[in-house]
Design an enzyme around this catalytic site. Structure first.
Site, mmCIF file in Angstrom:
data_model
loop_
_atom_site.group_PDB
_atom_site.id
_atom_site.type_symbol
_atom_site.label_atom_id
_atom_site.label_comp_id
_atom_site.label_asym_id
_atom_site.label_seq_id
_atom_site.Cartn_x
_atom_site.Cartn_y
_atom_site.Cartn_z
ATOM 1 N N GLY A 77 -1.260 -11.486 7.426
ATOM 2 C CA GLY A 77 -0.537 -12.159 6.364
ATOM 3 C C GLY A 77 0.287 -11.213 5.529
ATOM 4 O O GLY A 77 1.450 -11.495 5.208
ATOM 5 N N THR A 78 -0.292 -10.050 5.175
ATOM 6 C CA THR A 78 0.467 -9.097 4.355
ATOM 7 C C THR A 78 1.609 -8.480 5.149
ATOM 8 O O THR A 78 2.659 -8.157 4.588
ATOM 9 C CB THR A 78 -0.452 -8.002 3.796
ATOM 10 O OG1 THR A 78 -1.267 -7.476 4.855
ATOM 11 C CG2 THR A 78 -1.346 -8.536 2.695
ATOM 12 N N SER A 81 -5.528 -9.910 1.464
ATOM 13 C CA SER A 81 -5.258 -10.035 2.893
ATOM 14 C C SER A 81 -5.046 -11.496 3.212
ATOM 15 O O SER A 81 -5.851 -12.345 2.819
ATOM 16 C CB SER A 81 -6.432 -9.488 3.721
ATOM 17 O OG SER A 81 -6.395 -9.992 5.044
ATOM 18 N N GLY A 82 -3.971 -11.799 3.927
ATOM 19 C CA GLY A 82 -3.691 -13.184 4.281
ATOM 20 C C GLY A 82 -4.700 -13.752 5.256
ATOM 21 O O GLY A 82 -5.229 -14.857 5.056
ATOM 22 N N SER A 83 -5.004 -13.022 6.342
ATOM 23 C CA SER A 83 -5.933 -13.549 7.340
ATOM 24 C C SER A 83 -7.339 -13.715 6.753
ATOM 25 O O SER A 83 -8.027 -14.710 7.032
ATOM 26 C CB SER A 83 -5.971 -12.647 8.580
ATOM 27 O OG SER A 83 -6.410 -11.342 8.258
#
Length: 362
Positions: free
Chosen positions: A259-260, A91-93
């Site tokens: 983010g994804t 996960s980006g965040s």
């Protein structure tokens, strides 16, 4: 086990999505890799995720990240991501929040300017670039997972919605990608509940019709996510902007664009020939927050054109706290926690040291 147990947390948010970083209170987990530790939590100790994402401690819109020892000597620390839908491998965040937490807590000493280090997720090593100004972490740039388009512009009939055109991208999970304008949305905050209802109907229809398989990972479960795409604005040479929002679970629209979700959008734009290496896309959420994705290149993997990318965002510190778990509380279920939560006061594998201390996860 004591009737009262304590977890140490740092809460941050990136783009509005709150990540609770568990820094202490969890016993060492079985497994030789971060991926194996994640699988142990998922199969045998899901109580931690349920505890921190449910009342009275939390809400489903939050995420949890447990710090664990890295298995790769190049990585500073490992982290396991937990969300209401389960255990995403990336996960980006959550990565932006975790990277900020390890800097702000001294696990990785901060340096003025740009600094690089490596974290280990269940998906593997993640290279981090942090920008620090006057002692404050102003941005984190992390690698997005290699992303690709599985399905391009398919059509499905969705009860209560009508005929929907969608694409499917993989960027750490499978995403249905839909044009918000075609569905009558402007992507404003007052549409949030209707966006969640519409997304849920589309995802259920796609899940009922078909499944998806990653070209190396195989079956990773039914498609869980949907990303609403607004019109693309060409802001400057090599820089684009688009309003966006991501659905992750019934009733849950992410505060950030994710983010994804941004990586999935980059893969779609690359598939359509509208991005060149070095081009950037800023996705803007219902709340006006944003992440910047950069398309860094592509490669051929079998029949798929895989888009390589990075995601940049900023995490804001919210709180450092001790969560007291009272097992006598009728709202708290401790049964699936007893074998991973320490009743002692010693530091555990998840504990972040104070600045200057030796790391307990080395």
């Amino acid at each position: 086990m004591s009737d009262k147990l304590t977890l140490q947390l740092i809460d941050l948010h990136a783009g509005g999505d709150v990540s609770r970083i568990v820094t202490g209170g969890i016993d060492p987990l079985p497994g030789n890799t971060v991926r194996e530790k994640m699988e142990y939590l998922r199969e045998d100790a899901d109580g931690l995720r349920q505890l921190l994402l449910s009342e009275p401690y939390g809400i489903p819109e939050m995420s949890v990240d447990l710090l664990v020892p890295a298995s790769d000597p190049h990585a500073e620390v490992g982290y396991i991501i937990m969300e209401v839908m389960g255990y995403p491998i990336y996960s980006g965040s959550n990565t932006i929040c975790t990277a900020t937490a390890v800097l702000e807590s001294g696990l990785v000493p901060k340096s003025e300017g740009y600094q690089r280090f490596i974290l280990e997720s269940a998906a593997g090593l993640v290279h981090i670039e942090a920008r620090v100004e006057n002692g404050v972490v102003e941005s984190i740039t992390c690698e997005g997972l290699p992303s690709y388009i599985d399905t391009y512009r398919a059509s499905i009939h969705v009860p209560s919605v009508g005929d929907v055109t969608y694409s499917v991208a993989y960027s750490g999970g499978f995403y249905a990608m839909v044009d918000a304008t075609e569905l009558g949305f402007s992507l404003n905050r007052d549409e949030e509940s209707r966006l969640a209802e519409c997304a849920h109907a589309i995802v259920e229809a796609i899940q009922a019709e078909r499944g998806f398989s990653h070209y190396t990972l195989g079956d990773v479960g039914p498609l869980p996510f949907l990303h609403f795409m607004g019109p693309v604005e060409h802001v400057a040479d090599g820089f684009f902007r688009s309003r966006s929002t991501t659905y992750v679970h019934p009733g849950v629209i992410c505060r950030s664009t994710t983010g994804t979700g941004t990586s999935a959008r980059l893969a779609l734009m690359h598939h359509e020939g509208s991005l060149q290496p070095g081009d950037k896309l800023e996705t803007v959420s219902l709340r006006g927050t944003g992440f910047i994705g950069e398309f860094t290149g592509s490669r051929q993997e079998g029949t798929h054109q895989v888009a390589e990318n990075t995601i940049t965002g900023k995490a804001h510190m919210l709180a450092r706290s001790d969560i007291v778990i009272n097992c006598n509380d009728p709202l708290v279920e401790c049964g699936s926690l007893h074998h991973i939560v320490t009743s002692g006061h010693r530091k555990t594998e998840g504990a972040l040291p104070a600045a200057g201390e030796a790391s307990p996860v080395d």
